[in-house]
Design an enzyme around this catalytic site. Structure first.
Site, PDB file in Angstrom:
ATOM      1  N   HIS A 130      60.651  40.033  45.587  1.00 36.20           N
ATOM      2  CA  HIS A 130      61.237  41.309  45.128  1.00 36.20           C
ATOM      3  C   HIS A 130      60.721  42.453  46.284  1.00 36.20           C
ATOM      4  O   HIS A 130      60.670  42.470  47.346  1.00 36.20           O
ATOM      5  CB  HIS A 130      59.261  41.670  44.660  1.00 36.20           C
ATOM      6  CG  HIS A 130      58.347  41.430  45.890  1.00 36.20           C
ATOM      7  ND1 HIS A 130      57.873  42.239  46.926  1.00 36.20           N
ATOM      8  CD2 HIS A 130      56.971  40.333  45.897  1.00 36.20           C
ATOM      9  CE1 HIS A 130      56.684  41.228  47.324  1.00 36.20           C
ATOM     10  NE2 HIS A 130      56.209  40.389  46.774  1.00 36.20           N
ATOM     11  N   CYS A 134      55.809  35.175  48.079  1.00 35.73           N
ATOM     12  CA  CYS A 134      56.708  35.613  47.885  1.00 35.73           C
ATOM     13  C   CYS A 134      58.147  36.009  49.337  1.00 35.73           C
ATOM     14  O   CYS A 134      57.972  35.964  50.391  1.00 35.73           O
ATOM     15  CB  CYS A 134      56.438  37.426  46.983  1.00 35.73           C
ATOM     16  SG  CYS A 134      55.482  37.169  45.549  1.00 35.73           S
TER      17      CYS A 134
END
Length: 396
Positions: A149, A157
């Site tokens: 992202h 992430c």
């Protein structure tokens, strides 16, 4: 002047219209991000590599290197390397993700279908890599929503800068639109070279990393997307339908194992790499050091303690062999070393023949034959003991 109830209705209607316009504007902006075209330079690179935006795509991430590679399927059928994007932030340590909240960025082989693409992400744009997969679940892995992202902030992430994830999203989007059902996301602790495997040979995760290397080697040898399964809690890979490609896999695997063994035999150091909480690509670190704002960055103080290496087994280097020319110079008559190290030395071809040479030669040649014959029960072999150490050599 309209009645109060009509005035109230007009105000409510106007407020609703304003909200609708705001939401429509936000949706339009979000849609514009999600539908932004692939940059022209990247399209030109695809053409040069013999591929297209609609061709299948595959991503390979390396945590220690803080990089994500893009691979596209070319006209010849193999996946070819396209380009590399620097990761702005990942969290945790080297090693697989095990449970929700451990801040670990995962490692393994994942698939991303259309439903895991998120054009309305809070972090600009994103896609879910698919953690936990079958391997993770077999080992009790928990957690969800592990993303690639935008925004330089990670809790497990692969966090990219907004414009970077925008291009990654566009490349993945067009491949899915081109007919690819799901694209593969391969996540590694580091580049799976023989040298790295030797360096991390004492790490507790080395068994798991050997499984990842088997997949990495197969991809490198065949250029095909991996067909991944899980058996007995281990990654397994379907063999190629092309015998030549499968033979290439076998050859590469044997060569890599030999190279790992050679690095260890040559005395390569064994290390462990630790992080306060993940790392960041040097490109982004350099920009931040110059005062460029990276926006929201998770735990920036941890980056000062990223990638600290501990030597578990010190390197042991073998002394290089002395070249023949050097030996010859040392042994040459008149050299500074010859009186010390070569005093009294006479080459065999310059020596006088020893009167026992012939006898010793016959003894050396005949003894094994006589022992074999005696062991086989040959009646022609005398059984009486020889009278001296050279007696057997004189027997017919």
């Amino acid at each position: 002047m309209p009645p109060a109830h009509r005035l109230k209705g007009l105000v409510q209607t106007g407020f609703a219209v304003v909200l609708a316009l705001l939401f429509a504007g936000d949706a339009s902006a979000q849609n514009a991000k999600a539908e932004a075209p692939i940059p022209a330079a990247t399209l030109a690179l695809m053409a040069a590599k013999g591929t297209s935006p609609q061709a299948p795509v595959l991503f390979r991430a390396y945590k220690k290197d803080s990089e994500i590679e893009v691979w596209k399927k070319a006209a010849g059928g193999r996946f070819v390397y396209l380009k590399t994007f620097p990761i702005c932030r990942w969290s945790g340590q080297l090693g697989p993700k095990r449970k929700n909240g451990d801040r670990q960025t995962p490692e393994g082989f994942y698939m991303v279908p259309q439903r895991q693409m998120n054009p309305n992400s809070h972090y600009y744009l994103s896609f879910d890599v698919g953690y936990p997969n079958a391997y993770d679940r077999a080992h009790g892995g928990t957690g969800s929503a592990v993303m690639v992202h935008g925004v330089c902030s990670s809790m497990g992430c692969f966090a990219m800068m907004d414009h970077t994830v925008g291009e990654i999203y566009a490349i993945a989007r067009d491949a899915l639109k081109g007919g690819q059902a799901a694209f593969q996301f391969q996540a590694y602790p580091f580049r799976m070279t023989a040298e790295n495997m030797a360096r991390y040979r004492t790490d507790p995760n080395i068994g798991f990393w050997r499984e990842l290397k088997a997949g990495a080697d197969r991809f490198e040898a065949t250029g095909d997307e991996l067909q991944v399964g899980v058996e007995g809690g281990r990654y397994v890979f379907a063999p190629s339908k092309d015998p030549a490609k499968e033979a290439a896999v076998v050859t590469r695997r044997a060569a890599e194992e030999a190279r790992i063994a050679a690095f260890v035999d040559d005395g390569a150091a064994a290390i462990r790499t630790s992080y306060s909480d993940g790392g960041q690509h040097a490109f982004w670190a350099a920009l931040a050091a110059k005062g460029t704002s990276l926006g929201e960055v998770s735990r920036p103080e941890a980056l000062a303690y990223a990638g600290l290496e501990t030597i578990v087994i010190p390197a042991r280097r073998r002394a290089p062999p002395v070249p023949e020319a050097t030996w010859a110079a040392w042994a040459a008559p008149g050299s500074p070393l010859s009186p010390t190290h070569m005093a009294g030395f006479v080459p065999s071809y310059e020596r006088e023949a020893d009167r026992f040479d012939g006898l010793l030669s016959r003894y050396r040649d005949r003894l094994p034959r006589l022992v074999r014959a005696s062991g086989a029960g040959d009646p022609t072999v005398p059984v009486r003991a020889p009278t001296g150490p050279l007696a057997l050599a004189e027997r017919p």
